[in-house]
Design an enzyme around this catalytic site. Sequence first.
Site, PDB file in Angstrom:
ATOM      1  N   ASP A  68      21.472  41.195  50.737  1.00 40.93           N
ATOM      2  CA  ASP A  68      22.837  40.747  51.030  1.00 40.93           C
ATOM      3  C   ASP A  68      23.009  40.775  52.544  1.00 40.93           C
ATOM      4  O   ASP A  68      22.154  41.292  53.270  1.00 40.93           O
ATOM      5  CB  ASP A  68      23.849  41.706  50.361  1.00 40.93           C
ATOM      6  CG  ASP A  68      25.307  41.375  50.697  1.00 40.93           C
ATOM      7  OD1 ASP A  68      25.653  40.182  50.721  1.00 40.93           O
ATOM      8  OD2 ASP A  68      26.091  42.297  50.955  1.00 40.93           O
ATOM      9  N   SER A  69      24.129  40.260  53.008  1.00 41.57           N
ATOM     10  CA  SER A  69      24.430  40.315  54.437  1.00 41.57           C
ATOM     11  C   SER A  69      24.646  41.751  54.902  1.00 41.57           C
ATOM     12  O   SER A  69      24.491  42.044  56.082  1.00 41.57           O
ATOM     13  CB  SER A  69      25.706  39.514  54.712  1.00 41.57           C
ATOM     14  OG  SER A  69      26.753  40.034  53.915  1.00 41.57           O
ATOM     15  N   TYR A  97      28.034  37.113  56.868  1.00 43.04           N
ATOM     16  CA  TYR A  97      27.429  35.791  56.681  1.00 43.04           C
ATOM     17  C   TYR A  97      28.501  34.718  56.494  1.00 43.04           C
ATOM     18  O   TYR A  97      28.258  33.537  56.716  1.00 43.04           O
ATOM     19  CB  TYR A  97      26.543  35.785  55.430  1.00 43.04           C
ATOM     20  CG  TYR A  97      25.120  36.309  55.605  1.00 43.04           C
ATOM     21  CD1 TYR A  97      24.691  36.896  56.790  1.00 43.04           C
ATOM     22  CD2 TYR A  97      24.204  36.199  54.555  1.00 43.04           C
ATOM     23  CE1 TYR A  97      23.393  37.368  56.927  1.00 43.04           C
ATOM     24  CE2 TYR A  97      22.899  36.663  54.682  1.00 43.04           C
ATOM     25  CZ  TYR A  97      22.494  37.250  55.861  1.00 43.04           C
ATOM     26  OH  TYR A  97      21.210  37.708  55.984  1.00 43.04           O
ATOM     27  N   GLY A  98      29.680  35.158  56.044  1.00 42.03           N
ATOM     28  CA  GLY A  98      30.744  34.215  55.675  1.00 42.03           C
ATOM     29  C   GLY A  98      31.135  33.229  56.764  1.00 42.03           C
ATOM     30  O   GLY A  98      31.627  32.144  56.474  1.00 42.03           O
ATOM     31  N   CYS A 143      24.386  37.936  47.345  1.00 40.43           N
ATOM     32  CA  CYS A 143      25.422  37.515  48.286  1.00 40.43           C
ATOM     33  C   CYS A 143      25.813  36.089  47.900  1.00 40.43           C
ATOM     34  O   CYS A 143      24.943  35.222  47.757  1.00 40.43           O
ATOM     35  CB  CYS A 143      24.841  37.531  49.698  1.00 40.43           C
ATOM     36  SG  CYS A 143      25.902  36.811  50.951  1.00 40.43           S
ATOM     37  N   ASN A 144      27.093  35.872  47.694  1.00 42.00           N
ATOM     38  CA  ASN A 144      27.544  34.534  47.296  1.00 42.00           C
ATOM     39  C   ASN A 144      27.320  33.509  48.396  1.00 42.00           C
ATOM     40  O   ASN A 144      26.944  32.370  48.131  1.00 42.00           O
ATOM     41  CB  ASN A 144      29.031  34.575  46.943  1.00 42.00           C
ATOM     42  CG  ASN A 144      29.270  35.153  45.574  1.00 42.00           C
ATOM     43  OD1 ASN A 144      29.374  34.428  44.593  1.00 42.00           O
ATOM     44  ND2 ASN A 144      29.323  36.469  45.481  1.00 42.00           N
ATOM     45  N   THR A 145      27.567  33.932  49.639  1.00 38.17           N
ATOM     46  CA  THR A 145      27.435  32.997  50.752  1.00 38.17           C
ATOM     47  C   THR A 145      25.985  32.530  50.868  1.00 38.17           C
ATOM     48  O   THR A 145      25.706  31.324  50.974  1.00 38.17           O
ATOM     49  CB  THR A 145      27.882  33.682  52.065  1.00 38.17           C
ATOM     50  OG1 THR A 145      29.059  34.437  51.822  1.00 38.17           O
ATOM     51  CG2 THR A 145      28.121  32.679  53.158  1.00 38.17           C
ATOM     52  N   GLU A 181      34.882  47.026  53.697  1.00 40.73           N
ATOM     53  CA  GLU A 181      33.833  47.802  54.375  1.00 40.73           C
ATOM     54  C   GLU A 181      34.405  48.962  55.167  1.00 40.73           C
ATOM     55  O   GLU A 181      33.754  49.977  55.353  1.00 40.73           O
ATOM     56  CB  GLU A 181      32.999  46.896  55.274  1.00 40.73           C
ATOM     57  CG  GLU A 181      32.141  46.018  54.423  1.00 40.73           C
ATOM     58  CD  GLU A 181      30.827  45.644  55.050  1.00 40.73           C
ATOM     59  OE1 GLU A 181      30.680  45.799  56.264  1.00 40.73           O
ATOM     60  OE2 GLU A 181      29.961  45.182  54.298  1.00 40.73           O
ATOM     61  N   CYS A 212      32.416  37.136  45.685  1.00 43.06           N
ATOM     62  CA  CYS A 212      31.901  37.876  46.827  1.00 43.06           C
ATOM     63  C   CYS A 212      31.476  39.235  46.285  1.00 43.06           C
ATOM     64  O   CYS A 212      32.229  39.855  45.514  1.00 43.06           O
ATOM     65  CB  CYS A 212      32.986  38.026  47.889  1.00 43.06           C
ATOM     66  SG  CYS A 212      32.447  39.048  49.286  1.00 43.06           S
ATOM     67  N   THR A 213      30.288  39.664  46.681  1.00 41.38           N
ATOM     68  CA  THR A 213      29.759  40.897  46.076  1.00 41.38           C
ATOM     69  C   THR A 213      30.479  42.153  46.578  1.00 41.38           C
ATOM     70  O   THR A 213      30.239  43.243  46.075  1.00 41.38           O
ATOM     71  CB  THR A 213      28.236  40.993  46.300  1.00 41.38           C
ATOM     72  OG1 THR A 213      27.957  40.813  47.695  1.00 41.38           O
ATOM     73  CG2 THR A 213      27.509  39.950  45.503  1.00 41.38           C
ATOM     74  N   HIS A 214      31.376  41.999  47.551  1.00 44.15           N
ATOM     75  CA  HIS A 214      32.200  43.144  47.971  1.00 44.15           C
ATOM     76  C   HIS A 214      33.374  43.388  47.012  1.00 44.15           C
ATOM     77  O   HIS A 214      33.938  44.466  46.991  1.00 44.15           O
ATOM     78  CB  HIS A 214      32.828  42.885  49.351  1.00 44.15           C
ATOM     79  CG  HIS A 214      31.897  43.040  50.502  1.00 44.15           C
ATOM     80  ND1 HIS A 214      30.824  42.217  50.710  1.00 44.15           N
ATOM     81  CD2 HIS A 214      31.888  43.942  51.518  1.00 44.15           C
ATOM     82  CE1 HIS A 214      30.194  42.581  51.820  1.00 44.15           C
ATOM     83  NE2 HIS A 214      30.816  43.635  52.319  1.00 44.15           N
TER      84      HIS A 214
HETATM   85  N1  DGL Z   1      28.772  39.894  50.267  1.00 45.87           N
HETATM   86  C1  DGL Z   1      28.914  38.589  50.845  1.00 45.87           C
HETATM   87  C2  DGL Z   1      29.125  37.553  49.760  1.00 45.87           C
HETATM   88  O1  DGL Z   1      29.004  37.838  48.570  1.00 45.87           O
HETATM   89  C3  DGL Z   1      30.078  38.491  51.793  1.00 45.87           C
HETATM   90  C4  DGL Z   1      29.989  39.227  53.071  1.00 45.87           C
HETATM   91  C5  DGL Z   1      29.724  38.367  54.277  1.00 45.87           C
HETATM   92  O2  DGL Z   1      30.526  37.525  54.675  1.00 45.87           O
HETATM   93  O3  DGL Z   1      28.666  38.589  54.836  1.00 45.87           O
HETATM   94  O4  DGL Z   1      29.419  36.411  50.085  1.00 45.87           O
END
Ligand code: DGL
Length: 276
Positions: free
Chosen positions: A18-19, A50-51, A81-83, A163, A195-197
């Site tokens: 993930d990011s 990453y977004g 990570c979705n992005t 975070e 988003c995995t957060h």
């Molecule tokens: N965890 C990332 C996702 O699922 C988002 C965090 C980021 O922007 O890096 O997209």
Amino acid sequence: MSKALHNLQANNPIGIFDSGIGGLTVAHAISKELPGEKLIYFGDTAHLPYGDKSPDSIKYYAIRISQLLLQKRCKMIVIACNTASAMAYETVKDFVGRQALVVNVIDPVVEEVLNRKKKIKRIGVIGTKGTVKSDIYAQKILQGNPKLEVNSLATPLLVGMIEEGFFNNKISRTIIGDYLSRPRLKKIDSLILACTHFPLIKPEIETYYKGEVEIIDSAGVVARYVHDLLKKKKLVAVQKNPQQQFFVSDFTKSFEKSTRFFFRKKIRLEELGLWK
Ligand code: DGL
């Protein structure tokens, strides 16, 4: 994947990246679903978030991280990570070829939505700017069922907020409430947490909707998908107390402290200076 895989061994690790540390929600769900698996996690904290990055940058990071996970003999790479799933899945798949299985966090959720017994019609999606701009959820869901309606909203403030440990408090309730009350999300009957957060704020989102909107988060869905795929490929490991390793590209104490929210316990992060 139709072609035969290169000599993969069941006891080889599952690589997850993930990011940052948000993907630990997926790693945690996989470790619960598959307790016999060795996991190697890589959080690219040097490039977080990453977004806001361009697709080219994310593809470049994803390839380099996949190369590292292949060097560590991973039988599967999970893009947690979705992005990165939205922007780099095809690139990673082409790069990895038959050396490992590759799983993203979007397809399992889309499959889950399309196979839902309970009727859902108007789906909301919240995620990073990158994920929402890619429009990947709407494209994939509508391809499977054009009668559904999908409305996506970028909610970039939520990643930093989570975070920093801001959830279940006044500030998080205000920010979440502001985003969820936007016109784009009016009249939805389900909401994908893209988003995995976001599993960390699922209870607050449920409270906001008073149970009237179904909340779909990817961690459990992806873990079950990973389990099914490994079973199908006869690659499920049954090791006793398998080792878990957690790497980040830029170590800070505050990341290590936050791991306890995402992995439900504090874990030790090791720095692996991929970019230094
Ligand atoms: N965890 C990332 C996702 O699922 C988002 C965090 C980021 O922007 O890096 O997209």
